[in-house]
Design an enzyme around this catalytic site. Structure first.
Site, PDB file in Angstrom:
ATOM      1  CB  SER A 341      -0.910   0.018   1.233  1.00 55.76           C
ATOM      2  OG  SER A 341      -0.142   0.145   2.418  1.00 55.76           O
ATOM      3  CE  LYS A 342       1.231   7.598  -2.397  1.00 60.13           C
ATOM      4  NZ  LYS A 342       1.600   7.656  -3.813  1.00 60.13           N
ATOM      5  NE  ARG A 343       0.487  -0.463   5.970  1.00 60.68           N
ATOM      6  CZ  ARG A 343       1.315  -1.344   6.513  1.00 60.68           C
ATOM      7  NH1 ARG A 343       2.447  -0.934   7.062  1.00 60.68           N
ATOM      8  NH2 ARG A 343       1.020  -2.628   6.509  1.00 60.68           N
TER       9      ARG A 343
END
Length: 591
Positions: A341-343
């Protein structure tokens, strides 16, 4: 029998006899629809339902207002009126069907890639379909970005919103009339029905099932409602949805191209919605209709869609559609084995493009996340992959996204580029970064690139590698303390020799003649220095640094790029370096 079955008091006091009575009733009445009035009343009686479940010993099943004798689940590997499609060569039709609700994630890009590779390998067609029925989240900007990213990756499609074929439209929002027609067919055949349950009724139904520790399923009356009841509600203008009537106790099986045989029992599923009250179809209905009417032969997608397959198979069966072959690929995980994910940093194709990754490197890397050709080879071009890709080599295990590996692979593709193309690309980046005055300074760009090529993995950020070489950070090096040993070894002797050679023109001549190394060796012989005792102080005196490219290459580059370096890039030519060296040595007492 009816009296006995309907008596909740009798069931409570003599459950075995009540259950037996109900079983006999179900067995002698055919078809099961004939006992609907009886069972509808039973369904409404919660105490009876609980007692039946407690004491029935699975003698019967209470489902959607019908009593059915217990029997082994009917097993079918394909619907009776449908067959699995066996397509090869030019008959192969695959699709990539993203939702335009955000950027193209690397997982979606991998799905598109595998479909594209299979289509190109087989000589078939690759279709782009936009699944934009989520009106609140879908945007034209996201759709444009998706198509732009696919184009950048080189994943050209044969049919799509901007390449119409014979089976369009290619946006789901433009196909609502098609879904309505097929929903009407399902209602006409009895495979679907209008449901007028309110949100409150559905919530109460769910709460009751949770209280009874039952799986949430639709258990409302509209599954068994009469035509008159339906007409009455429609005449009143009451909002309704279309629900699919799920068959009882049937086994649905697919031979997944990645995971092998996968089966579901329809009893795990309640009657599901096909079309919402606002007229918009739900995902699983759209997908089944679209894949069938667009003549898709192979559905290759992420494993998170595997649970959706049961609903889609039921729609295929009810409409008599032939069924595509399914292949569900494992997810792409982050290094910590969680879903990427973006994290975890960049996760969309656009992000990686902006960071300087090359499309061929992205294609190469994504192809190896869940597939291999059985060899140790790691570097492939798109043309290579089109020749060797096969569905049989898709793996069940999840791929782990390793950005370090991607960067290394990007460096390999960067080095393999034709030199002229590489120089133009990196030269443009040096111009954008304020290192070169002009993007057309090919000779200067090539001279700089030659010094960092072996360590270069990304185009973006190349200025951070070049600028330190252009500058002369002598004072910073000396102040750091790292050069103390060099200073203590009569560094002033080296300084004096370098400054004398510059003043006489010998140093400039050595640079012009490409004999700098020979000149350094001669100086070492005169001072009885060699090895590290010679080359490290010479490096510091001439470049201001203790590490970096070969000193002769750096001095040659300075001559080539002079006049082409932008102001503010920190460029120091040979004259400027020697002036700084002299000033520092004088201040430090080395002269």
């Amino acid at each position: 029998l009816q009296t006995a079955a309907l008596s909740s008091t009798y069931m409570a006091t003599r459950p075995a006899q009540g259950t037996q009575a109900l079983r006999k009733l179900s067995a002698v009445v055919a078809p099961a629809r004939c006992v609907r009035p009886v069972m509808a009343k039973l369904n409404a009686n919660r105490s009876f339902a609980k007692m039946a479940r407690s004491h029935g010993s699975r003698a019967f099943e209470l489902r959607r207002g019908q009593a059915m004798p217990c029997q082994a689940a009917a097993t079918t590997s394909a619907p009776a009126t449908s067959e699995f499609i066996e397509a090869t060569g030019a008959d192969v039709r695959v699709r990539f069907a993203p939702s335009p609700t955000g950027n193209l994630h690397v997982g979606g890009a991998r799905t598109a890639l595998f479909n594209w590779l299979y289509a190109r390998r087989m000589g078939g067609k690759f279709i782009l379909r936009i699944e934009d029925t989520d009106l609140e989240r879908s945007t034209k900007a996201s759709e444009d970005a998706l198509m732009r990213d696919l184009k950048w990756l080189g994943l050209d499609y044969d049919e799509g919103p901007d390449k119409p074929g014979d089976v369009g439209p290619y946006r789901q929002s433009e196909r609502t009339h098609i879904y309505k027609d097929y929903a009407d067919k399902l209602v006409a055949s009895g495979a679907a029905y209008p449901c007028f349950c309110t949100d409150a009724e559905l919530a109460a139904m769910k709460a009751e099932q949770e209280e009874d520790k039952l799986p949430p399923k639709y258990a409302g009356k509209w599954n068994t409602a009469s035509a008159g009841e339906v007409k009455e509600m429609m005449d009143k203008g009451v909002p309704y949805v279309y629900r699919f009537r799920v068959p009882v106790n049937e086994i649905i099986t697919i031979d997944d191209l990645v995971r092998g045989e996968v089966s579901w029992n329809t009893d795990t599923l309640g009657d599901f919605v096909l079309i919402r009250s606002n007229g918009m179809p739900v995902y699983n209905f759209c997908v089944a209709i679209d894949d069938a009417t667009m003549k898709i032969t192979h559905v290759l997608r992420a494993e998170e869609h595997l649970p959706n397959t049961l609903r889609q198979m039921l729609v295929y069966k009810a409409l008599g559609f032939d069924i595509p072959r399914f292949g569900h690929m494992s997810l792409i995980l982050a290094p910590d084995k969680s879903k990427l994910s973006k994290r975890h940093g960049a996760s969309s194709v656009g992000d990686f493009k902006d960071e300087g990754y090359l499309a061929p490197a992205m294609i190469n890397y994504l192809s190896l996340l869940g597939w291999n050709d059985g060899t140790e080879q790691e570097i492939y071009s798109a043309d290579d992959l089109k020749e060797i890709f096969s569905l049989e080599r898709i793996t069940k295990s999840a791929g782990v996204f390793d950005k370090v590996k991607l960067s290394w692979m990007n460096g390999q593709h960067l080095k393999a580029m034709p030199e002229e193309e590489q120089t133009a690309m990196i030269g443009l980046e040096l111009f954008k970064a304020g290192v070169l005055k002009s993007a057309d300074s090919a000779a200067a760009a090539e001279a700089m690139i030659a010094l960092v090529r072996d360590s270069l993995e990304l185009v973006v950020g190349v200025d951070e590698k070049v600028k330190p070489i252009l500058g002369y950070p002598l004072r910073e090096t000396m102040a750091s303390g790292d050069a103390d040993k060099v200073l203590a070894d009569n560094f002033g002797e080296i300084v004096a020799a370098v400054l004398a050679a510059h003043a006489s023109g010998d140093l400039a001549a050595a640079v012009a003649d490409d004999t700098v190394k020979k000149w350094i060796m001669a100086q070492g012989k005169a001072m009885t220095r060699k090895g590290k005792g010679l080359f490290m102080p010479m490096r510091i005196a001439l470049t201001g640094r203790m590490q970096g490219p070969e000193v002769p290459a750096v001095l040659s580059m300075l001559v080539t790029v002079e006049g082409e370096v932008a102001e503010g890039a920190g460029f120091a030519n040979l004259d400027a370096r020697m002036a700084e060296l002299k000033a520092w040595a004088t201040e430090a007492g080395h002269l």
